[in-house]
Design an enzyme around this catalytic site. Structure first.
Site, PDB file in Angstrom:
ATOM      1  N   LYS A  37       0.840  -1.207   0.000  1.00 52.90           N
ATOM      2  CA  LYS A  37       0.000   0.000   0.000  1.00 52.90           C
ATOM      3  C   LYS A  37       0.876   1.258   0.000  1.00 52.90           C
ATOM      4  CE  LYS A  37      -3.774  -2.577   2.076  1.00 52.90           C
ATOM      5  NZ  LYS A  37      -4.549  -2.988   3.259  1.00 52.90           N
ATOM      6  N   GLN A  42      -4.710  -1.750   9.433  1.00 55.02           N
ATOM      7  CA  GLN A  42      -4.701  -3.075   8.814  1.00 55.02           C
ATOM      8  C   GLN A  42      -5.415  -4.097   9.703  1.00 55.02           C
ATOM      9  OE1 GLN A  42      -3.697  -3.651   5.692  1.00 55.02           O
ATOM     10  NE2 GLN A  42      -4.102  -5.833   5.787  1.00 55.02           N
ATOM     11  N   ASP A  72     -11.148   2.749   4.044  1.00 54.49           N
ATOM     12  CA  ASP A  72     -11.515   1.330   4.011  1.00 54.49           C
ATOM     13  C   ASP A  72     -13.031   1.143   3.918  1.00 54.49           C
ATOM     14  OD1 ASP A  72      -9.524  -0.653   4.022  1.00 54.49           O
ATOM     15  OD2 ASP A  72      -8.979  -0.197   6.101  1.00 54.49           O
TER      16      ASP A  72
HETATM   17  N1  GUN Z   1      -7.079  -6.890   5.703  1.00 52.72           N
HETATM   18  C1  GUN Z   1      -7.423  -7.575   4.584  1.00 52.72           C
HETATM   19  N2  GUN Z   1      -8.007  -6.752   3.690  1.00 52.72           N
HETATM   20  C2  GUN Z   1      -8.017  -5.520   4.251  1.00 52.72           C
HETATM   21  C3  GUN Z   1      -8.480  -4.246   3.797  1.00 52.72           C
HETATM   22  O1  GUN Z   1      -9.029  -4.074   2.693  1.00 52.72           O
HETATM   23  N3  GUN Z   1      -8.300  -3.214   4.671  1.00 52.72           N
HETATM   24  C4  GUN Z   1      -7.739  -3.377   5.892  1.00 52.72           C
HETATM   25  N4  GUN Z   1      -7.626  -2.316   6.673  1.00 52.72           N
HETATM   26  N5  GUN Z   1      -7.301  -4.550   6.329  1.00 52.72           N
HETATM   27  C5  GUN Z   1      -7.444  -5.605   5.503  1.00 52.72           C
END
Ligand code: GUN
Length: 293
Positions: free
Chosen positions: A54, A98, A121
């Protein structure tokens, strides 16, 4: 059956990124740089890889980023305090924590502290509500949004189709179902889960299957109607001594058997995965636009 269309998520993600580069350049002309803060608590190796990807994507696109890697012992209070600081930081337009955090952290309570306008998110209840209300100002979780973009890029009709979403998570299954049933997509949607009876028979009634369960290669040819479209959201590490890292990545779909029956399929890797990051970048730019207008 002729061979299926292999949906190329890398390619579609790249074209989304190219659009964003232009949008970011236009913002920079006005002296505005989009900014994303990514927060990881703990040392889960897969999460470390995702968080790294990311931040790298931000760098490639010219988005300002902050990576916060906090120790496993970080308390709920410390994490919330950081979020409050990020809420107040004018350089930051998007905040992502995350998932999953360590067990002692109450994820829902943490998410409630993220400013909904920075919740790229789409996990905050305000944004969940906006998705259900079809309010386009809200933020939609990146992975299901990526799935919809793939369907659009490949001109796959959803109106009047029966979509079966396997999995009811707040990250993928539920938002996916909401997107498919929305007035934009007009699918008829069934959400299946671990207590669903005769899942293979149900899936065989689907024109579109979205597999988001986190069980390696669970969806076999027996689940798939001839000519269906199959989107595989799974990213599972399975031990494989022949690989340098000692594991390989497989989806929730048994690709080799299913590809003989379906009309189109997303591979793992290279299908839905790259879309998630592209849509995170898109949500960050959207947050920036909305916060600076
Ligand atoms: N863990 C797995 N997919 C995601 C996501 O799209 N966002 C976040 N914050 N954690 C994740």
């Amino acid at each position: 059956m002729s061979s299926p269309v292999i949906i190329n998520g890398k390619e579609v993600a790249q074209s989304i990124r190219e659009g964003l580069v232009k949008e970011i350049a236009a913002l920079k002309e006005q002296g505005i740089t989009p900014g994303l803060a990514v927060v990881l608590v703990g040392t889960d190796p897969a999460s470390q890889v995702y968080v790294g990807s990311k931040v790298k994507a931000c760098e490639e696109l010219g988005i300002y980023s902050q990576k916060w890697e906090l120790p496993t012992e970080t308390t709920q209070e410390e994490l919330v305090e950081l979020i409050h600081r990020l809420n107040a930081d004018v350089r930051i337009h998007g905040i992502l924590v995350q998932s999953p955090p360590p067990k002692h952290i109450d994820e829902e309570a943490v998410i409630l502290n993220i400013d909904p306008r920075k919740d790229v998110d789409g996990f905050h209840p305000i944004n969940v509500a906006k998705l259900v209300l079809e309010d386009e100002e809200g933020f939609v979780p990146c992975t299901p949004q990526g799935c919809m973009e793939l369907l659009k890029a490949y001109n796959i009709e959803t109106a009047g189709k029966h979509a079966v979403v396997i999995g009811r998570s707040m990250i993928v299954g539920k938002p996916m179902a909401n997107l498919l049933v929305s007035k934009k997509a007009n699918a008829t949607v069934t959400i299946a889960h671990s207590r669903t009876k005769d899942l293979p028979a149900l899936c065989r009634t689907a024109d579109i299957i979205v597999a988001a369960v986190g069980r390696p290669e669970m969806v076999t040819a027996d689940y798939v109607k001839e000519g269906a479209v199959v989107l595989d959201v799974g990213i599972n590490r399975i031990p494989d001594e022949t690989r340098p890292r000692g594991y390989r990545i497989v989806g929730d779909v048994n690709y080799e058997s299913v590809k003989e029956k379906c009309a189109a399929i997303t591979p793992v890797p290279g299908g839905v995965g790259p879309m998630t990051i592209a849509l995170l970048m898109a949500n960050t730019v959207k947050a920036c636009r909305q916060l600076t207008r």
